[in-house]
Design an enzyme around this catalytic site. Structure first.
Site, PDB file in Angstrom:
ATOM      1  N   GLU A  69     -16.477 -11.884  -9.675  1.00  0.00           N
ATOM      2  CA  GLU A  69     -17.581 -11.963 -10.636  1.00  0.00           C
ATOM      3  C   GLU A  69     -17.420 -10.894 -11.722  1.00  0.00           C
ATOM      4  O   GLU A  69     -17.630 -11.145 -12.915  1.00  0.00           O
ATOM      5  CB  GLU A  69     -18.927 -11.736  -9.936  1.00  0.00           C
ATOM      6  CG  GLU A  69     -19.276 -12.756  -8.861  1.00  0.00           C
ATOM      7  CD  GLU A  69     -18.766 -12.370  -7.469  1.00  0.00           C
ATOM      8  OE1 GLU A  69     -17.629 -11.885  -7.360  1.00  0.00           O
ATOM      9  OE2 GLU A  69     -19.521 -12.573  -6.506  1.00  0.00           O
TER      10      GLU A  69
ATOM     11  N   LEU B 232      11.404 -11.033  11.283  1.00  0.00           N
ATOM     12  CA  LEU B 232       9.960 -11.226  11.069  1.00  0.00           C
ATOM     13  C   LEU B 232       9.498 -10.706   9.706  1.00  0.00           C
ATOM     14  O   LEU B 232       8.401 -10.164   9.595  1.00  0.00           O
ATOM     15  CB  LEU B 232       9.142 -10.560  12.190  1.00  0.00           C
ATOM     16  CG  LEU B 232       9.386 -11.069  13.613  1.00  0.00           C
ATOM     17  CD1 LEU B 232       8.371 -10.445  14.577  1.00  0.00           C
ATOM     18  CD2 LEU B 232       9.298 -12.587  13.703  1.00  0.00           C
TER      19      LEU B 232
ATOM     20  N   GLU C 103       4.319 -16.351  16.620  1.00  0.00           N
ATOM     21  CA  GLU C 103       5.573 -17.096  16.472  1.00  0.00           C
ATOM     22  C   GLU C 103       6.365 -17.235  17.777  1.00  0.00           C
ATOM     23  O   GLU C 103       7.571 -17.392  17.754  1.00  0.00           O
ATOM     24  CB  GLU C 103       6.436 -16.437  15.384  1.00  0.00           C
ATOM     25  CG  GLU C 103       5.825 -16.497  13.996  1.00  0.00           C
ATOM     26  CD  GLU C 103       6.864 -16.511  12.877  1.00  0.00           C
ATOM     27  OE1 GLU C 103       8.013 -16.879  13.129  1.00  0.00           O
ATOM     28  OE2 GLU C 103       6.501 -16.132  11.757  1.00  0.00           O
TER      29      GLU C 103
HETATM   30  C1  AOF Z   1     -17.824 -11.120  -3.937  1.00  0.00           C
HETATM   31  N1  AOF Z   1     -16.804 -11.370  -4.779  1.00  0.00           N
HETATM   32  O1  AOF Z   1     -14.647 -11.363  -5.300  1.00  0.00           O
HETATM   33  C2  AOF Z   1     -15.224 -10.683  -3.141  1.00  0.00           C
HETATM   34  C3  AOF Z   1     -16.298 -10.471  -2.246  1.00  0.00           C
HETATM   35  O2  AOF Z   1     -15.494  -3.677   0.088  1.00  0.00           O
HETATM   36  P1  AOF Z   1     -15.835  -4.531  -1.100  1.00  0.00           P
HETATM   37  O3  AOF Z   1     -16.561  -3.761  -2.169  1.00  0.00           O
HETATM   38  O4  AOF Z   1     -14.647  -5.270  -1.648  1.00  0.00           O
HETATM   39  O5  AOF Z   1     -16.919  -5.615  -0.647  1.00  0.00           O
HETATM   40  C4  AOF Z   1     -16.819  -6.340   0.522  1.00  0.00           C
HETATM   41  C5  AOF Z   1     -17.832  -7.460   0.490  1.00  0.00           C
HETATM   42  O6  AOF Z   1     -17.574  -8.319  -0.609  1.00  0.00           O
HETATM   43  C6  AOF Z   1     -17.728  -8.366   1.706  1.00  0.00           C
HETATM   44  O7  AOF Z   1     -18.992  -8.961   1.902  1.00  0.00           O
HETATM   45  C7  AOF Z   1     -16.705  -9.379   1.284  1.00  0.00           C
HETATM   46  O8  AOF Z   1     -16.790 -10.598   2.021  1.00  0.00           O
HETATM   47  C8  AOF Z   1     -17.118  -9.573  -0.161  1.00  0.00           C
HETATM   48  N2  AOF Z   1     -16.039 -10.019  -1.008  1.00  0.00           N
HETATM   49  N3  AOF Z   1     -17.575 -10.734  -2.673  1.00  0.00           N
HETATM   50  O9  AOF Z   1     -18.986 -11.233  -4.326  1.00  0.00           O
HETATM   51  C9  AOF Z   1     -15.538 -11.162  -4.469  1.00  0.00           C
HETATM   52  N4  AOF Z   1     -13.941 -10.440  -2.780  1.00  0.00           N
HETATM   53 ZN    ZN Z   2     -18.994  -8.763  -4.942  1.00  0.00          ZN
END
Ligand code: AOF
Ligand code: ZN
Length: 349
Positions: free
Chosen positions: A53, A209, A289
């Site tokens: 986002e 691997l 594997e």
């Molecule tokens: C989103 N958009 O692109 C991603 C999300 O440790 P952080 O700051 O990267 O945050 C981890 C949380 O964000 C966790 O809930 C994970 O599933 C989510 N990832 N969320 O809004 C994103 N990569």
């Molecule tokens: Zn996020």
């Protein structure tokens, strides 16, 4: 296909650009749309880096930024509302005044799991949840499994001959599939955090691997060597990539050789213990594997999510039988002279 579905598909395409680099975070894609025109796009490129986002909002050119408060944000996963490595995306959405958000599926991570949606809705944002939900859940399956089961998502991979042999009789190295299949396997490895094998496979096949036939990083190599009987001269101990030796004798790090020894009790409940330990180490995907006994133990314990089974074109003069997969075949691919079938457990969605 609806307009929402079309932009969601674009989110999925963007998301997979992060394949193999976001773990244990999910792959996520986002697009900002003003009147049927994309004004910004982004994806989560790497663990610890900014979220999809944020990248989508940042990508909007200065001349179009005034359109953001009139645009719809499409995201493949529920926007986060927690501070992890980065700040909450829900704050960003509210600060930018984005009036509508379209989401494919929930992020089941602790502290999110619907709360991200609720925060947006209670601030007056119009939220549409569930666009291409099945596909979105598939895209986020590693993350959502990892956080709800506290274990890595387990993918089994092995090859069988046309008559169902797993390996030749005796301690001989076997080769069942062709070079294109090997490349596909290396692609799987590039999208996986760790590969697990048993001691017999390590001793007989002496596998590297690694991921030398595809792009991206090589996974962590994990070998089960209960009594630490494996010889030092195996590829596993060449320092080319890190190796974790799960055993019953010691926990110790040999940094120079990139080898770590991890003591785990091999008795009753071994597999859940091992998977729990890998979860603590933030390993969200595990490729198993072989050999046959190890594969069978994952089937017997019901601790597997996918199985890729290749069928080659030539039988051995004499061979041992392959494990029987208790799942259902959901996809079949022809790769060179081989057939590859993807199985899932019967109970899964
Ligand atoms: C989103 N958009 O692109 C991603 C999300 O440790 P952080 O700051 O990267 O945050 C981890 C949380 O964000 C966790 O809930 C994970 O599933 C989510 N990832 N969320 O809004 C994103 N990569
Ligand atoms: Zn996020």
């Amino acid at each position: 296909m609806t307009r929402d579905e079309r932009y969601m598909l674009r989110c999925f395409d963007l998301a997979v650009l992060g394949a193999g680099r976001t773990s244990p975070n999910p792959m996520v894609g986002a697009v900002l749309v003003y009147e049927d025109r994309i004004i910004g796009e982004g994806f989560h490129a790497r663990y610890g880096a900014s979220h999809a986002e944020v990248n989508a909002v940042t990508s909007v050119p200065a001349s179009l930024r005034h359109l953001i408060p009139k645009s719809t944000l499409y995201v493949s996963l529920e926007p986060c509302c927690i501070t992890g490595k980065t700040g909450p995306c829900t704050n960003l959405i509210l600060e930018q005044g984005i009036p509508r958000v379209v989401v494919s599926c929930l992020d089941l991570s602790p502290g999110v799991a619907g709360r991200g949606i609720a925060i947006l809705q209670s601030a007056g944002v119009e939220v549409t949840l569930g666009v291409l939900e099945k596909e979105g859940k598939h895209l986020s399956r590693f993350r959502n499994h990892f956080v709800t089961r506290q274990a890595p998502y387990v993918i089994l991979k092995y090859a069988v001959t046309p008559s169902g042999q797993f390996a030749p009789t005796g301690n001989l190295q076997s080769w069942i599939t062709g070079p294109l299949s090997r490349r596909f396997t290396h692609r799987l490895r590039s999208e996986t955090d760790a590969i697990l094998i048993g001691a017999r496979t390590a001793a007989i096949d002496n596998p590297q691997l690694d991921n030398r036939y595809y792009f991206g990083a090589s996974p962590l190599r994990i070998v089960l060597d209960r009594h630490l009987a494996l010889p030092d001269n195996l590829h596993l101990f060449d320092g080319a990539s890190p190796t974790l030796v799960v055993n019953e004798l010691k926990s110790e790090k040999d940094t120079a050789r990139k080898v770590e020894y991890l003591h785990i009790d091999f008795g009753e409940g071994f597999l859940p213990r091992l998977l729990g330990e890998l979860h603590r180490r933030k390993i969200s995907t595990l490729l198993v594997e072989g050999g046959a006994r190890l594969i069978r133990s994952f089937y017997d314990a019901g601790l597997w999510q996918e199985a890729y089974i290749y069928t080659g074109s030539v039988d051995f003069p004499a061979g041992i039988a392959a494990p029987q997969c208790p799942g259902e075949c959901v996809e079949t691919f022809v790769i060179g002279g081989d057939t590859l079938r993807l199985y899932r457990p019967l109970s899964s969605e």
